[in-house]
Design a protein around this motif. Structure first.
Motif, mmCIF file in Angstrom:
data_model
loop_
_atom_site.group_PDB
_atom_site.id
_atom_site.type_symbol
_atom_site.label_atom_id
_atom_site.label_comp_id
_atom_site.label_asym_id
_atom_site.label_seq_id
_atom_site.Cartn_x
_atom_site.Cartn_y
_atom_site.Cartn_z
ATOM 1 N N CYS A 114 0.839 -1.207 0.000
ATOM 2 C CA CYS A 114 0.000 0.000 0.000
ATOM 3 C C CYS A 114 0.870 1.252 0.000
ATOM 4 C CB CYS A 114 -0.921 0.007 1.219
ATOM 5 S SG CYS A 114 -2.113 -1.344 1.256
ATOM 6 N N ARG A 115 1.981 1.216 0.700
ATOM 7 C CA ARG A 115 2.908 2.356 0.761
ATOM 8 C C ARG A 115 3.516 2.626 -0.618
ATOM 9 N NH1 ARG A 115 5.369 5.472 4.664
ATOM 10 N NH2 ARG A 115 7.639 5.689 4.609
ATOM 11 N N HIS A 116 3.878 1.563 -1.307
ATOM 12 C CA HIS A 116 4.411 1.697 -2.658
ATOM 13 C C HIS A 116 3.323 2.209 -3.611
ATOM 14 C CE1 HIS A 116 8.312 -0.418 -2.051
ATOM 15 N NE2 HIS A 116 7.663 -0.812 -0.969
ATOM 16 N N THR A 117 2.103 1.748 -3.411
ATOM 17 C CA THR A 117 0.985 2.176 -4.244
ATOM 18 C C THR A 117 0.731 3.667 -4.068
ATOM 19 O OG1 THR A 117 -0.006 -0.017 -4.058
ATOM 20 C CG2 THR A 117 -1.461 1.780 -4.779
ATOM 21 N N TYR A 118 0.655 4.108 -2.822
ATOM 22 C CA TYR A 118 0.421 5.526 -2.556
ATOM 23 C C TYR A 118 1.513 6.384 -3.193
ATOM 24 C CZ TYR A 118 0.090 10.023 -0.372
ATOM 25 O OH TYR A 118 0.007 11.387 -0.187
ATOM 26 N N THR A 119 2.754 5.993 -3.001
ATOM 27 C CA THR A 119 3.874 6.776 -3.519
ATOM 28 C C THR A 119 3.803 6.892 -5.035
ATOM 29 O OG1 THR A 119 5.214 6.015 -1.662
ATOM 30 C CG2 THR A 119 6.390 6.992 -3.528
ATOM 31 N N THR A 120 3.560 5.794 -5.695
ATOM 32 C CA THR A 120 3.475 5.793 -7.154
ATOM 33 C C THR A 120 2.304 6.646 -7.629
ATOM 34 O OG1 THR A 120 4.518 3.627 -7.237
ATOM 35 C CG2 THR A 120 3.270 4.306 -9.191
ATOM 36 N N LEU A 121 1.145 6.516 -6.986
ATOM 37 C CA LEU A 121 -0.021 7.326 -7.358
ATOM 38 C C LEU A 121 0.253 8.811 -7.126
ATOM 39 C CD1 LEU A 121 -2.928 5.144 -5.893
ATOM 40 C CD2 LEU A 121 -2.286 5.402 -8.306
ATOM 41 N N ALA A 122 0.928 9.132 -6.028
ATOM 42 C CA ALA A 122 1.237 10.536 -5.721
ATOM 43 C C ALA A 122 2.163 11.138 -6.769
ATOM 44 C CB ALA A 122 1.845 10.645 -4.329
ATOM 45 N N VAL A 123 3.188 10.396 -7.166
ATOM 46 C CA VAL A 123 4.113 10.883 -8.194
ATOM 47 C C VAL A 123 3.361 11.085 -9.510
ATOM 48 C CG1 VAL A 123 6.107 10.246 -9.626
ATOM 49 C CG2 VAL A 123 6.212 9.975 -7.149
ATOM 50 N N LYS A 124 2.547 10.114 -9.893
ATOM 51 C CA LYS A 124 1.779 10.226 -11.139
ATOM 52 C C LYS A 124 0.785 11.388 -11.083
ATOM 53 C CE LYS A 124 1.926 5.353 -12.489
ATOM 54 N NZ LYS A 124 1.111 4.151 -12.760
ATOM 55 N N LYS B 221 4.438 17.307 -5.328
ATOM 56 C CA LYS B 221 5.810 17.818 -5.319
ATOM 57 C C LYS B 221 6.705 16.883 -4.509
ATOM 58 C CE LYS B 221 4.606 22.679 -5.714
ATOM 59 N NZ LYS B 221 4.685 23.990 -5.070
ATOM 60 N N PRO B 222 7.914 16.641 -5.009
ATOM 61 C CA PRO B 222 8.831 15.706 -4.336
ATOM 62 C C PRO B 222 9.081 16.029 -2.864
ATOM 63 C CG PRO B 222 9.705 16.315 -6.468
ATOM 64 C CD PRO B 222 8.493 17.178 -6.237
ATOM 65 N N GLU B 223 9.277 17.306 -2.543
ATOM 66 C CA GLU B 223 9.561 17.667 -1.153
ATOM 67 C C GLU B 223 8.361 17.418 -0.241
ATOM 68 O OE1 GLU B 223 8.488 21.509 -3.353
ATOM 69 O OE2 GLU B 223 9.659 19.723 -3.778
ATOM 70 N N HIS C 48 7.264 3.522 -8.612
ATOM 71 C CA HIS C 48 7.285 2.517 -9.679
ATOM 72 C C HIS C 48 6.635 3.112 -10.924
ATOM 73 C CE1 HIS C 48 8.279 -0.538 -6.632
ATOM 74 N NE2 HIS C 48 7.485 0.178 -5.867
ATOM 75 N N LEU C 49 7.457 3.450 -11.905
ATOM 76 C CA LEU C 49 6.949 4.006 -13.158
ATOM 77 C C LEU C 49 7.427 3.135 -14.306
ATOM 78 C CD1 LEU C 49 7.780 7.754 -12.430
ATOM 79 C CD2 LEU C 49 5.569 6.621 -12.180
ATOM 80 N N THR D 111 8.112 2.499 -18.589
ATOM 81 C CA THR D 111 8.776 3.222 -19.671
ATOM 82 C C THR D 111 7.845 4.230 -20.331
ATOM 83 O OG1 THR D 111 10.201 1.321 -20.064
ATOM 84 C CG2 THR D 111 10.030 2.933 -21.841
ATOM 85 N N GLN D 112 6.605 3.847 -20.588
ATOM 86 C CA GLN D 112 5.673 4.756 -21.253
ATOM 87 C C GLN D 112 5.434 6.006 -20.415
ATOM 88 O OE1 GLN D 112 4.610 4.590 -24.484
ATOM 89 N NE2 GLN D 112 4.078 6.689 -23.964
ATOM 90 N N GLU D 113 5.352 5.862 -19.116
ATOM 91 C CA GLU D 113 5.149 7.030 -18.251
ATOM 92 C C GLU D 113 6.347 7.969 -18.319
ATOM 93 O OE1 GLU D 113 2.337 5.213 -14.772
ATOM 94 O OE2 GLU D 113 4.374 4.427 -14.977
ATOM 95 N N LEU D 114 7.543 7.415 -18.376
ATOM 96 C CA LEU D 114 8.748 8.235 -18.493
ATOM 97 C C LEU D 114 8.763 8.980 -19.831
ATOM 98 C CD1 LEU D 114 11.345 5.705 -17.041
ATOM 99 C CD2 LEU D 114 10.258 7.619 -15.859
ATOM 100 N N LEU D 115 8.411 8.267 -20.907
ATOM 101 C CA LEU D 115 8.390 8.892 -22.228
ATOM 102 C C LEU D 115 7.331 9.984 -22.315
ATOM 103 C CD1 LEU D 115 8.823 5.689 -24.432
ATOM 104 C CD2 LEU D 115 10.552 7.428 -23.891
ATOM 105 N N THR D 116 6.164 9.746 -21.744
ATOM 106 C CA THR D 116 5.093 10.747 -21.740
ATOM 107 C C THR D 116 5.517 11.980 -20.964
ATOM 108 O OG1 THR D 116 3.418 9.020 -21.951
ATOM 109 C CG2 THR D 116 2.674 11.165 -21.122
ATOM 110 N N ALA D 117 6.151 11.778 -19.820
ATOM 111 C CA ALA D 117 6.624 12.909 -19.013
ATOM 112 C C ALA D 117 7.636 13.737 -19.786
ATOM 113 C CB ALA D 117 7.226 12.412 -17.704
ATOM 114 N N ALA D 118 8.527 13.085 -20.504
ATOM 115 C CA ALA D 118 9.550 13.804 -21.265
ATOM 116 C C ALA D 118 8.919 14.660 -22.364
ATOM 117 C CB ALA D 118 10.545 12.819 -21.873
#
Length: 186
Positions: free
Chosen positions: A134-144, A148-150, A170-171, A173-180
């Motif tokens: 759940c902690r990993h899920t929250y973090t990934t959803l928050a980043v997406k 803000k990182p801080e 956890h992102l 490849t497609q998410e990284l490419l879309t962000a770029a």
């Protein structure tokens, strides 16, 4: 004169959106606790030790592990707000000390994980997921979602942002490419 750095024991995966919807729609009593953990990114022991006096409408104060993690504000995102308020209302109705006292099941993180969580995951046919996912899920959803990182570092109680990014986010490849593609000249 050797310095040994702690290594992360394992890498957990986040729940998929489809799995989160199954948890949300479950009638299993442990689903509310799971949704609160998904909605906050708190460690299981932080949720289980939160006191009612430190619970407010949209956040609670709890924490553990490091100085950065102790006694911090843990906001509850909309995905688990209904479950949080339900648990808080039940704990207050019982005049309980801890938030988890509003939950009718196991009230220790270990017993919850071994019994209630396992039963929930089995009923939903979700394998190899622990409460810590759940902690990993929250973090990934928050980043997406653009948190803000801080702020995310403070929400999770990490002393070092690299822990937030390297272990919990956890992102694909497609998410990284879309962000770029969103980077432009102003």
């Amino acid at each position: 004169f050797v310095t040994i750095l702690a290594q992360q024991k394992s890498t957990k995966e986040p729940f998929t959106p489809e799995q989160i919807h199954r948890i949300q729609n479950s009638e299993n009593m442990a689903a509310d606790v799971a949704m609160i953990m998904i909605a906050t990114g708190c460690r299981p022991n932080e949720l289980f030790s939160a006191t009612v006096e430190n619970c407010f409408d949209t956040y609670f104060i709890s924490g553990s592990k490091t100085e950065a993690g102790k006694n911090r504000v843990i906001p509850v995102s909309p995905v688990g707000l209904e479950a949080y308020r339900k648990l808080l209302e039940a704990a207050r109705a019982k005049n309980s000390k801890n938030l988890i006292d509003g939950y009718p099941g196991n009230k220790s993180p270990k017993n919850f994980a071994n019994r209630d969580w396992k039963a929930l995951m089995d009923s939903l046919e979700i394998q190899n997921m622990t409460p810590y996912n759940c902690r990993h899920t929250y973090t990934t959803l928050a980043v997406k979602s653009g948190v803000k990182p801080e702020l995310l570092q403070k929400i999770l109680g990490h002393a070092d942002y690299s822990t937030t990014v390297e272990v919990y986010t956890h992102l694909d490849t497609q998410e990284l490419l879309t962000a770029a593609q969103s980077v432009t000249i102003l």
